[in-house]
Design a protein around this motif. Structure first.
Motif, PDB file in Angstrom:
ATOM      1  N   SER A   1       0.844  -1.198   0.000  1.00  0.00           N
ATOM      2  CA  SER A   1       0.000   0.000   0.000  1.00  0.00           C
ATOM      3  C   SER A   1       0.875   1.242   0.000  1.00  0.00           C
ATOM      4  O   SER A   1       1.988   1.226   0.524  1.00  0.00           O
ATOM      5  N   CYS A   2       0.370   2.320  -0.603  1.00  0.00           N
ATOM      6  CA  CYS A   2       1.061   3.615  -0.597  1.00  0.00           C
ATOM      7  C   CYS A   2       0.454   4.580   0.404  1.00  0.00           C
ATOM      8  O   CYS A   2       0.881   5.737   0.501  1.00  0.00           O
ATOM      9  N   VAL A   3      -0.529   4.115   1.165  1.00  0.00           N
ATOM     10  CA  VAL A   3      -1.255   4.999   2.073  1.00  0.00           C
ATOM     11  C   VAL A   3      -0.406   5.341   3.290  1.00  0.00           C
ATOM     12  O   VAL A   3       0.347   4.499   3.805  1.00  0.00           O
ATOM     13  N   CYS A   4      -0.515   6.584   3.757  1.00  0.00           N
ATOM     14  CA  CYS A   4       0.207   7.037   4.939  1.00  0.00           C
ATOM     15  C   CYS A   4      -0.208   6.201   6.152  1.00  0.00           C
ATOM     16  O   CYS A   4      -1.401   6.088   6.459  1.00  0.00           O
ATOM     17  N   PRO A   5       0.751   5.610   6.868  1.00  0.00           N
ATOM     18  CA  PRO A   5       0.397   4.755   8.005  1.00  0.00           C
ATOM     19  C   PRO A   5      -0.108   5.523   9.219  1.00  0.00           C
ATOM     20  O   PRO A   5      -0.723   4.931  10.110  1.00  0.00           O
ATOM     21  N   LEU A   6       0.110   6.836   9.272  1.00  0.00           N
ATOM     22  CA  LEU A   6      -0.328   7.610  10.433  1.00  0.00           C
ATOM     23  C   LEU A   6      -1.781   8.065  10.317  1.00  0.00           C
ATOM     24  O   LEU A   6      -2.551   7.957  11.264  1.00  0.00           O
ATOM     25  N   CYS A   7      -2.150   8.582   9.129  1.00  0.00           N
ATOM     26  CA  CYS A   7      -3.533   9.056   8.966  1.00  0.00           C
ATOM     27  C   CYS A   7      -4.394   8.083   8.173  1.00  0.00           C
ATOM     28  O   CYS A   7      -5.629   8.170   8.201  1.00  0.00           O
ATOM     29  N   GLU A   8      -3.736   7.178   7.428  1.00  0.00           N
ATOM     30  CA  GLU A   8      -4.405   6.150   6.643  1.00  0.00           C
ATOM     31  C   GLU A   8      -5.384   6.727   5.626  1.00  0.00           C
ATOM     32  O   GLU A   8      -6.435   6.135   5.342  1.00  0.00           O
ATOM     33  N   THR A   9      -5.019   7.885   5.075  1.00  0.00           N
ATOM     34  CA  THR A   9      -5.881   8.503   4.057  1.00  0.00           C
ATOM     35  C   THR A   9      -5.083   8.877   2.803  1.00  0.00           C
ATOM     36  O   THR A   9      -5.392   8.417   1.705  1.00  0.00           O
ATOM     37  N   GLY A  10      -4.047   9.713   2.954  1.00  0.00           N
ATOM     38  CA  GLY A  10      -3.319  10.198   1.788  1.00  0.00           C
ATOM     39  C   GLY A  10      -2.141   9.312   1.404  1.00  0.00           C
ATOM     40  O   GLY A  10      -1.767   8.382   2.117  1.00  0.00           O
ATOM     41  N   ILE A  11      -1.580   9.600   0.231  1.00  0.00           N
ATOM     42  CA  ILE A  11      -0.394   8.893  -0.236  1.00  0.00           C
ATOM     43  C   ILE A  11       0.801   9.348   0.606  1.00  0.00           C
ATOM     44  O   ILE A  11       0.995  10.540   0.835  1.00  0.00           O
ATOM     45  N   GLU A  12       1.615   8.374   1.040  1.00  0.00           N
ATOM     46  CA  GLU A  12       2.723   8.700   1.917  1.00  0.00           C
ATOM     47  C   GLU A  12       3.920   9.224   1.125  1.00  0.00           C
ATOM     48  O   GLU A  12       4.684   8.467   0.533  1.00  0.00           O
ATOM     49  N   THR A  13       4.080  10.544   1.137  1.00  0.00           N
ATOM     50  CA  THR A  13       5.297  11.196   0.672  1.00  0.00           C
ATOM     51  C   THR A  13       5.927  11.875   1.888  1.00  0.00           C
ATOM     52  O   THR A  13       5.295  11.997   2.948  1.00  0.00           O
ATOM     53  N   ALA A  14       7.162  12.342   1.733  1.00  0.00           N
ATOM     54  CA  ALA A  14       7.820  13.034   2.846  1.00  0.00           C
ATOM     55  C   ALA A  14       7.042  14.278   3.233  1.00  0.00           C
ATOM     56  O   ALA A  14       6.855  14.577   4.414  1.00  0.00           O
ATOM     57  N   GLN A  15       6.565  15.017   2.223  1.00  0.00           N
ATOM     58  CA  GLN A  15       5.836  16.251   2.502  1.00  0.00           C
ATOM     59  C   GLN A  15       4.505  15.957   3.176  1.00  0.00           C
ATOM     60  O   GLN A  15       4.105  16.654   4.110  1.00  0.00           O
ATOM     61  N   HIS A  16       3.811  14.914   2.723  1.00  0.00           N
ATOM     62  CA  HIS A  16       2.530  14.556   3.346  1.00  0.00           C
ATOM     63  C   HIS A  16       2.736  14.128   4.792  1.00  0.00           C
ATOM     64  O   HIS A  16       2.037  14.567   5.703  1.00  0.00           O
ATOM     65  N   LEU A  17       3.731  13.249   5.012  1.00  0.00           N
ATOM     66  CA  LEU A  17       3.926  12.644   6.324  1.00  0.00           C
ATOM     67  C   LEU A  17       4.380  13.639   7.377  1.00  0.00           C
ATOM     68  O   LEU A  17       3.947  13.572   8.535  1.00  0.00           O
ATOM     69  N   LEU A  18       5.218  14.604   6.998  1.00  0.00           N
ATOM     70  CA  LEU A  18       5.861  15.459   7.990  1.00  0.00           C
ATOM     71  C   LEU A  18       5.340  16.886   7.999  1.00  0.00           C
ATOM     72  O   LEU A  18       5.785  17.700   8.803  1.00  0.00           O
ATOM     73  N   LEU A  19       4.409  17.199   7.137  1.00  0.00           N
ATOM     74  CA  LEU A  19       3.770  18.521   7.164  1.00  0.00           C
ATOM     75  C   LEU A  19       2.287  18.352   7.466  1.00  0.00           C
ATOM     76  O   LEU A  19       1.831  17.289   7.865  1.00  0.00           O
ATOM     77  N   ALA A  20       1.542  19.405   7.271  1.00  0.00           N
ATOM     78  CA  ALA A  20       0.146  19.416   7.721  1.00  0.00           C
ATOM     79  C   ALA A  20      -0.803  18.671   6.781  1.00  0.00           C
ATOM     80  O   ALA A  20      -2.006  18.625   7.027  1.00  0.00           O
ATOM     81  N   GLU A  21      -0.283  18.073   5.718  1.00  0.00           N
ATOM     82  CA  GLU A  21      -1.166  17.319   4.829  1.00  0.00           C
ATOM     83  C   GLU A  21      -1.707  16.076   5.525  1.00  0.00           C
ATOM     84  O   GLU A  21      -2.802  15.610   5.228  1.00  0.00           O
ATOM     85  N   CYS A  22      -0.909  15.520   6.430  1.00  0.00           N
ATOM     86  CA  CYS A  22      -1.347  14.368   7.229  1.00  0.00           C
ATOM     87  C   CYS A  22      -2.136  14.880   8.437  1.00  0.00           C
ATOM     88  O   CYS A  22      -1.664  15.760   9.171  1.00  0.00           O
ATOM     89  N   ILE A  23      -3.314  14.341   8.655  1.00  0.00           N
ATOM     90  CA  ILE A  23      -4.153  14.822   9.757  1.00  0.00           C
ATOM     91  C   ILE A  23      -3.462  14.613  11.100  1.00  0.00           C
ATOM     92  O   ILE A  23      -3.513  15.475  11.984  1.00  0.00           O
ATOM     93  N   PHE A  24      -2.821  13.467  11.255  1.00  0.00           N
ATOM     94  CA  PHE A  24      -2.114  13.176  12.497  1.00  0.00           C
ATOM     95  C   PHE A  24      -0.965  14.176  12.701  1.00  0.00           C
ATOM     96  O   PHE A  24      -0.818  14.760  13.776  1.00  0.00           O
ATOM     97  N   ALA A  25      -0.148  14.384  11.648  1.00  0.00           N
ATOM     98  CA  ALA A  25       0.977  15.316  11.742  1.00  0.00           C
ATOM     99  C   ALA A  25       0.496  16.744  11.969  1.00  0.00           C
ATOM    100  O   ALA A  25       1.124  17.519  12.702  1.00  0.00           O
ATOM    101  N   ALA A  26      -0.626  17.113  11.354  1.00  0.00           N
ATOM    102  CA  ALA A  26      -1.153  18.474  11.508  1.00  0.00           C
ATOM    103  C   ALA A  26      -1.487  18.766  12.972  1.00  0.00           C
ATOM    104  O   ALA A  26      -1.217  19.863  13.477  1.00  0.00           O
ATOM    105  N   GLU A  27      -2.061  17.785  13.674  1.00  0.00           N
ATOM    106  CA  GLU A  27      -2.398  17.983  15.082  1.00  0.00           C
ATOM    107  C   GLU A  27      -1.123  18.076  15.933  1.00  0.00           C
ATOM    108  O   GLU A  27      -1.039  18.873  16.867  1.00  0.00           O
ATOM    109  N   VAL A  28      -0.110  17.279  15.577  1.00  0.00           N
ATOM    110  CA  VAL A  28       1.164  17.362  16.292  1.00  0.00           C
ATOM    111  C   VAL A  28       1.782  18.745  16.112  1.00  0.00           C
ATOM    112  O   VAL A  28       2.209  19.384  17.087  1.00  0.00           O
ATOM    113  N   TRP A  29       1.814  19.227  14.876  1.00  0.00           N
ATOM    114  CA  TRP A  29       2.407  20.542  14.610  1.00  0.00           C
ATOM    115  C   TRP A  29       1.629  21.660  15.308  1.00  0.00           C
ATOM    116  O   TRP A  29       2.223  22.626  15.799  1.00  0.00           O
ATOM    117  N   SER A  30       0.322  21.532  15.371  1.00  0.00           N
ATOM    118  CA  SER A  30      -0.485  22.546  16.043  1.00  0.00           C
ATOM    119  C   SER A  30      -0.095  22.656  17.516  1.00  0.00           C
ATOM    120  O   SER A  30       0.067  23.757  18.058  1.00  0.00           O
TER     121      SER A  30
END
Length: 303
Positions: free
Chosen positions: A183-212
């Motif tokens: 699977s290419c799905v992000c393992p943290l939010c399980e919605t978007g495609i896992e790229t470095a930008q998705h995983l570590l920026l606000a594109e990932c719902i889980f990462a967005a809450e951490v950054w907030s």
């Protein structure tokens, strides 16, 4: 071939803005036993093998040092005449005449041979000076240099360096290298495609809450950056002092590293990530490393 030999061989082919690495390194003649007559820059602006190619091709002693090519007559060093020259062509005659003019009054200082690094105003050659020259070339071509934070461990700096180069093994990156993935799905939010930008920026719902929560802890306005580079350069973040910038940038680097660790923990250990635990880890690592790896030993925990 050893490590340093490989490094030197690589650098000899480096050219920045028309200037080669070898042309930056000039020999300072002492007794002449460490400087190669033909291949090092010790008189003039280029190696003599490039200045006099006809003489070089016909010479039988291409690896002689400078001292081997001269005999002393009082205070003056006289060029040996036992080398083989091709004087049958106009080029050969011209080069022989130029050699006689350039080398007829060479003087040896009697000190050890030394090396001068031309890009440095003091002429000091060091690894740091070479790194500065190489970085300057990258900056000229629009690529900003990676700023390593000394108060962070090497493992965090190295991870962020790889992150900037898009060299961390996300699922999308592994697919680009033709590695089969279930699977290419992000393992943290399980919605978007896992790229470095998705995983570590606000594109990932889980990462967005951490950054907030990290922004709130740092008492700065949340800013969801469009790129990793903007994040690390503290784009649109207003800070007063140099150490404030180093601190906040370090916290952001730690956040990226902790998010990646949490991602790996879920992928390989089937853990259940929680935002509150990730933020707690960011705070703990930041406090511990800042207290013990900077001069601010008196800093106290204030959550």
């Amino acid at each position: 071939m050893g490590c340093w030999a490989n490094i030197v061989r690589h650098l000899e082919g480096v050219e920045i803005d028309g200037v080669t690495f070898k042309s930056c390194l000039r020999s300072k003649l002492g007794i002449g036993d460490k400087i190669m007559f033909w291949k090092d820059i010790w008189v003039g602006a280029v190696p003599l093998q490039d200045r006099w190619p006809v003489l070089f091709r016909s010479d039988l002693k291409k690896n002689d040092n400078v001292r081997d090519r001269f005999t002393s007559e009082g205070d003056i060093a006289v060029l040996n005449t036992d080398w083989v020259m091709d004087l049958t062509s106009v080029e050969g005659i011209s080069e022989a005449h130029d050699a006689g003019m350039l080398l007829h009054q060479i003087k040896f200082s009697g000190n050890k041979d030394a090396w001068v690094w031309e890009p440095d105003k003091n002429g000091v050659f060091s690894v740091a000076a070479v790194k500065k020259w190489l970085r300057g070339g990258r900056l000229t071509h629009g690529i900003s240099a990676m700023k390593w934070e000394k108060w962070l461990p090497i493992k965090v700096n190295f991870f962020v360096w790889r992150l900037r180069l898009d060299r961390i093994p996300t699922r999308s990156a592994l697919l680009r290298r033709n590695i089969s993935m279930p699977s290419c799905v992000c393992p943290l939010c399980e919605t978007g495609i896992e790229t470095a930008q998705h995983l570590l920026l606000a594109e990932c719902i889980f990462a967005a809450e951490v950054w907030s929560r990290v922004h709130r802890w740092c008492r700065i306005v949340p800013n969801y950056n469009n790129s990793i580079l903007d994040l690390l350069n503290l784009k649109d973040v207003s800070l007063n002092s140099k150490w404030e910038q180093k601190l906040i940038r370090g916290v952001f680097m730690i956040t990226c590293w902790v998010l990646w660790k949490e991602r790996n923990n879920k992928v390989f250990n089937s853990s259940k990530p929680r935002v509150v635990e990730v933020v707690a880890s960011v705070k703990a690592f930041s406090f511990f490393w800042f207290k013990h790896r900077t001069r601010f030993k008196d800093v106290v925990w204030n959550d």
